[in-house]
Scaffold this active site. Sequence first.
Site, PDB file in Angstrom:
ATOM      1  N   GLU A   1     -20.210  73.850   5.015  1.00  0.00           N
ATOM      2  CA  GLU A   1     -19.068  72.924   4.929  1.00  0.00           C
ATOM      3  C   GLU A   1     -18.248  73.271   3.699  1.00  0.00           C
ATOM      4  O   GLU A   1     -18.806  73.581   2.657  1.00  0.00           O
ATOM      5  CB  GLU A   1     -19.638  71.500   4.793  1.00  0.00           C
ATOM      6  CG  GLU A   1     -18.620  70.439   4.498  1.00  0.00           C
ATOM      7  CD  GLU A   1     -19.261  69.079   4.272  1.00  0.00           C
ATOM      8  OE1 GLU A   1     -19.855  68.519   5.209  1.00  0.00           O
ATOM      9  OE2 GLU A   1     -19.159  68.574   3.134  1.00  0.00           O
TER      10      GLU A   1
ATOM     11  N   GLN B   1     -27.039  63.791   6.488  1.00  0.00           N
ATOM     12  CA  GLN B   1     -26.777  63.745   5.049  1.00  0.00           C
ATOM     13  C   GLN B   1     -27.802  64.653   4.376  1.00  0.00           C
ATOM     14  O   GLN B   1     -28.874  64.918   4.948  1.00  0.00           O
ATOM     15  CB  GLN B   1     -26.937  62.289   4.562  1.00  0.00           C
ATOM     16  CG  GLN B   1     -26.636  62.058   3.106  1.00  0.00           C
ATOM     17  CD  GLN B   1     -25.242  62.528   2.730  1.00  0.00           C
ATOM     18  OE1 GLN B   1     -25.045  63.724   2.467  1.00  0.00           O
ATOM     19  NE2 GLN B   1     -24.281  61.631   2.722  1.00  0.00           N
TER      20      GLN B   1
ATOM     21  N   TYR C   1     -28.543  59.782   8.770  1.00  0.00           N
ATOM     22  CA  TYR C   1     -29.067  59.615   7.411  1.00  0.00           C
ATOM     23  C   TYR C   1     -30.594  59.550   7.395  1.00  0.00           C
ATOM     24  O   TYR C   1     -31.168  58.489   7.646  1.00  0.00           O
ATOM     25  CB  TYR C   1     -28.474  58.329   6.792  1.00  0.00           C
ATOM     26  CG  TYR C   1     -26.957  58.396   6.744  1.00  0.00           C
ATOM     27  CD1 TYR C   1     -26.308  58.882   5.627  1.00  0.00           C
ATOM     28  CD2 TYR C   1     -26.192  58.041   7.863  1.00  0.00           C
ATOM     29  CE1 TYR C   1     -24.924  58.998   5.604  1.00  0.00           C
ATOM     30  CE2 TYR C   1     -24.811  58.156   7.848  1.00  0.00           C
ATOM     31  CZ  TYR C   1     -24.184  58.632   6.712  1.00  0.00           C
ATOM     32  OH  TYR C   1     -22.822  58.759   6.693  1.00  0.00           O
TER      33      TYR C   1
ATOM     34  N   LYS D   1     -18.377  76.313  -4.003  1.00  0.00           N
ATOM     35  CA  LYS D   1     -18.851  77.558  -4.636  1.00  0.00           C
ATOM     36  C   LYS D   1     -19.917  78.179  -3.749  1.00  0.00           C
ATOM     37  O   LYS D   1     -20.807  77.484  -3.263  1.00  0.00           O
ATOM     38  CB  LYS D   1     -19.454  77.259  -6.017  1.00  0.00           C
ATOM     39  CG  LYS D   1     -18.403  76.865  -7.010  1.00  0.00           C
ATOM     40  CD  LYS D   1     -18.814  77.301  -8.403  1.00  0.00           C
ATOM     41  CE  LYS D   1     -17.710  76.979  -9.383  1.00  0.00           C
ATOM     42  NZ  LYS D   1     -18.182  76.335 -10.568  1.00  0.00           N
TER      43      LYS D   1
ATOM     44  N   ASP E   1     -15.879  56.855   3.130  1.00  0.00           N
ATOM     45  CA  ASP E   1     -16.409  55.918   2.132  1.00  0.00           C
ATOM     46  C   ASP E   1     -15.310  54.967   1.671  1.00  0.00           C
ATOM     47  O   ASP E   1     -14.141  55.152   2.000  1.00  0.00           O
ATOM     48  CB  ASP E   1     -16.953  56.700   0.926  1.00  0.00           C
ATOM     49  CG  ASP E   1     -18.289  57.331   1.255  1.00  0.00           C
ATOM     50  OD1 ASP E   1     -19.125  56.656   1.882  1.00  0.00           O
ATOM     51  OD2 ASP E   1     -18.491  58.505   0.890  1.00  0.00           O
TER      52      ASP E   1
ATOM     53  N   LYS F   1     -23.375  55.464  18.287  1.00  0.00           N
ATOM     54  CA  LYS F   1     -22.403  56.571  18.212  1.00  0.00           C
ATOM     55  C   LYS F   1     -22.678  57.580  19.322  1.00  0.00           C
ATOM     56  O   LYS F   1     -21.755  58.103  19.943  1.00  0.00           O
ATOM     57  CB  LYS F   1     -22.482  57.259  16.832  1.00  0.00           C
ATOM     58  CG  LYS F   1     -22.066  56.357  15.679  1.00  0.00           C
ATOM     59  CD  LYS F   1     -21.813  57.124  14.384  1.00  0.00           C
ATOM     60  CE  LYS F   1     -23.005  57.265  13.503  1.00  0.00           C
ATOM     61  NZ  LYS F   1     -22.692  57.693  12.130  1.00  0.00           N
TER      62      LYS F   1
HETATM   63  P1  FAD Z   1     -20.780  54.608  10.345  1.00  0.00           P
HETATM   64  O1  FAD Z   1     -21.564  55.372  11.360  1.00  0.00           O
HETATM   65  O2  FAD Z   1     -19.602  53.861  10.797  1.00  0.00           O
HETATM   66  O3  FAD Z   1     -21.773  53.759   9.521  1.00  0.00           O
HETATM   67  C1  FAD Z   1     -21.388  53.129   8.285  1.00  0.00           C
HETATM   68  C2  FAD Z   1     -22.323  51.961   7.996  1.00  0.00           C
HETATM   69  O4  FAD Z   1     -22.039  50.889   8.892  1.00  0.00           O
HETATM   70  C3  FAD Z   1     -23.810  52.259   8.168  1.00  0.00           C
HETATM   71  O5  FAD Z   1     -24.498  51.532   7.210  1.00  0.00           O
HETATM   72  C4  FAD Z   1     -24.112  51.764   9.558  1.00  0.00           C
HETATM   73  O6  FAD Z   1     -25.480  51.417   9.699  1.00  0.00           O
HETATM   74  C5  FAD Z   1     -23.200  50.556   9.655  1.00  0.00           C
HETATM   75  N1  FAD Z   1     -22.678  50.262  11.002  1.00  0.00           N
HETATM   76  C6  FAD Z   1     -22.261  51.155  11.927  1.00  0.00           C
HETATM   77  N2  FAD Z   1     -21.799  50.502  13.010  1.00  0.00           N
HETATM   78  C7  FAD Z   1     -21.902  49.167  12.749  1.00  0.00           C
HETATM   79  C8  FAD Z   1     -21.576  47.981  13.454  1.00  0.00           C
HETATM   80  N3  FAD Z   1     -21.056  48.023  14.682  1.00  0.00           N
HETATM   81  N4  FAD Z   1     -21.834  46.786  12.860  1.00  0.00           N
HETATM   82  C9  FAD Z   1     -22.368  46.731  11.613  1.00  0.00           C
HETATM   83  N5  FAD Z   1     -22.708  47.826  10.896  1.00  0.00           N
HETATM   84  C10 FAD Z   1     -22.471  49.022  11.455  1.00  0.00           C
HETATM   85  N6  FAD Z   1     -16.833  61.330   3.957  1.00  0.00           N
HETATM   86  C11 FAD Z   1     -15.533  61.661   3.781  1.00  0.00           C
HETATM   87  O7  FAD Z   1     -14.771  60.875   3.206  1.00  0.00           O
HETATM   88  N7  FAD Z   1     -15.043  62.846   4.257  1.00  0.00           N
HETATM   89  C12 FAD Z   1     -15.819  63.748   4.906  1.00  0.00           C
HETATM   90  O8  FAD Z   1     -15.336  64.803   5.310  1.00  0.00           O
HETATM   91  C13 FAD Z   1     -17.201  63.431   5.083  1.00  0.00           C
HETATM   92  N8  FAD Z   1     -18.039  64.288   5.731  1.00  0.00           N
HETATM   93  C14 FAD Z   1     -19.349  63.933   5.931  1.00  0.00           C
HETATM   94  C15 FAD Z   1     -20.191  64.790   6.648  1.00  0.00           C
HETATM   95  C16 FAD Z   1     -21.524  64.451   6.854  1.00  0.00           C
HETATM   96  C17 FAD Z   1     -22.414  65.393   7.632  1.00  0.00           C
HETATM   97  C18 FAD Z   1     -22.051  63.240   6.333  1.00  0.00           C
HETATM   98  C19 FAD Z   1     -23.498  62.881   6.524  1.00  0.00           C
HETATM   99  C20 FAD Z   1     -21.220  62.377   5.633  1.00  0.00           C
HETATM  100  C21 FAD Z   1     -19.870  62.698   5.433  1.00  0.00           C
HETATM  101  N9  FAD Z   1     -18.997  61.847   4.751  1.00  0.00           N
HETATM  102  C22 FAD Z   1     -17.681  62.181   4.577  1.00  0.00           C
HETATM  103  C23 FAD Z   1     -19.485  60.595   4.181  1.00  0.00           C
HETATM  104  C24 FAD Z   1     -19.365  59.401   5.160  1.00  0.00           C
HETATM  105  O9  FAD Z   1     -18.005  59.141   5.418  1.00  0.00           O
HETATM  106  C25 FAD Z   1     -20.043  58.204   4.516  1.00  0.00           C
HETATM  107  O10 FAD Z   1     -21.426  58.398   4.449  1.00  0.00           O
HETATM  108  C26 FAD Z   1     -19.684  56.833   5.073  1.00  0.00           C
HETATM  109  O11 FAD Z   1     -20.111  55.856   4.139  1.00  0.00           O
HETATM  110  C27 FAD Z   1     -20.332  56.502   6.414  1.00  0.00           C
HETATM  111  O12 FAD Z   1     -19.801  57.252   7.420  1.00  0.00           O
HETATM  112  P2  FAD Z   1     -20.438  57.198   8.900  1.00  0.00           P
HETATM  113  O13 FAD Z   1     -19.572  58.004   9.751  1.00  0.00           O
HETATM  114  O14 FAD Z   1     -21.882  57.488   8.870  1.00  0.00           O
HETATM  115  O15 FAD Z   1     -20.228  55.643   9.230  1.00  0.00           O
END
Ligand code: FAD
Length: 326
Positions: A27, A219, A188, A314, A135, A208
Amino acid sequence: MDRAGDRPMKITDHIKNAKGETHFSFEIIPPQKGQSIQKLYDNIDPLMEFKPPFIDVTTSREEHVYIKKEGGLLEQKITRMRPGTVGICASLMHKYNVDTVPHVLCGGFTKEETEYVLVDCQYLGIENVMALRGDAMKHESYFIPQKEGNKYASELVSQISDLNKGKYLHEIIETTYNSNFCIGVAGYPEKHLESPSMASDLRKLKEKVDAGADYVVTQMFFDNQKYFNFVEAARKIGITVPIIPGIKPIAVKRHLNILPQVFRLNLPDVLVSAIEKCKDNKEVRQAGIEWTIEQSKELKAAGVPVIHYYSMGKSDNIKAIASQVF
Ligand code: FAD
């Protein structure tokens, strides 16, 4: 890329075609606004000998910047400091003949804007996207969805799946050509920091997948057992899609505190002791490389489909690892 047909390939097809072999992928983060893309190429060049079938390009949230005004006053503006994700994806596809995966976020985008991004991807021949919530912005204590935007990654996955069925946001659109995105989502192994429990987080991951996600990228984790347990628990609740481990070498001593703080993950004590013993960050970088080589070898022996490295801009350490593993 499947150059025979001169068209991109889905991540899930890359995995199927590997017939049990483990792929190398990584990435990258777009450069800051005002920087040349050459530095990015210079970091990618040394990694291409390991034949990554795809490269992920992150998307960053917008952030506050302060502009000095006359009289010393500061004006606050919101801007995205690392734009260009889709443009970089297109340029890497053409330069390296590799598939690219833009990260698409809920945070900071309306559904309408997301639709535009997806349409751009379609025109560029990008057929894989990572659907993420994003985030909270730096000054926010929790994630606030954009007005008219997607609240959770599962909603974003539904929007992309709808587009694959020819369903745009407005029913006035008549389609003769549907998109065909392969959709990745985040998982995660040590649970998402906001989630009340591992079981709850896994149920959300299942939502999802049920909404249309085709694969999961995890993660970072530093103890492979966490990944193996996560995969087992996911399979038990009916998540059958590929789960790609995402890992990162520790590179500076500060990571010992930053990574647990930011991602709420645990570092194995053996690793912590090894890093603490290092005299400087050069030694830390080497210790991080050695740990990640061992982690990678074990994951490969376990038959994971891909090992995905968080390069953080890097590549020297990722190259050192890949040359021992692939
Ligand atoms: P979600 O799947 O929406 O989950 C977020 C939280 O909400 C979780 O605690 C989940 O349990 C909870 N949840 C989900 N659905 C519901 C619901 N219906 N009701 C109540 N709770 C719910 N961030 C960036 O800004 N840019 C990036 O390019 C980026 N790339 C990433 C790539 C990877 C491989 C990973 C692992 C993370 C990346 N992130 C990135 C970070 C990510 O955006 C954060 O970890 C963020 O906080 C959660 O994203 P998610 O898509 O897992 O969210």
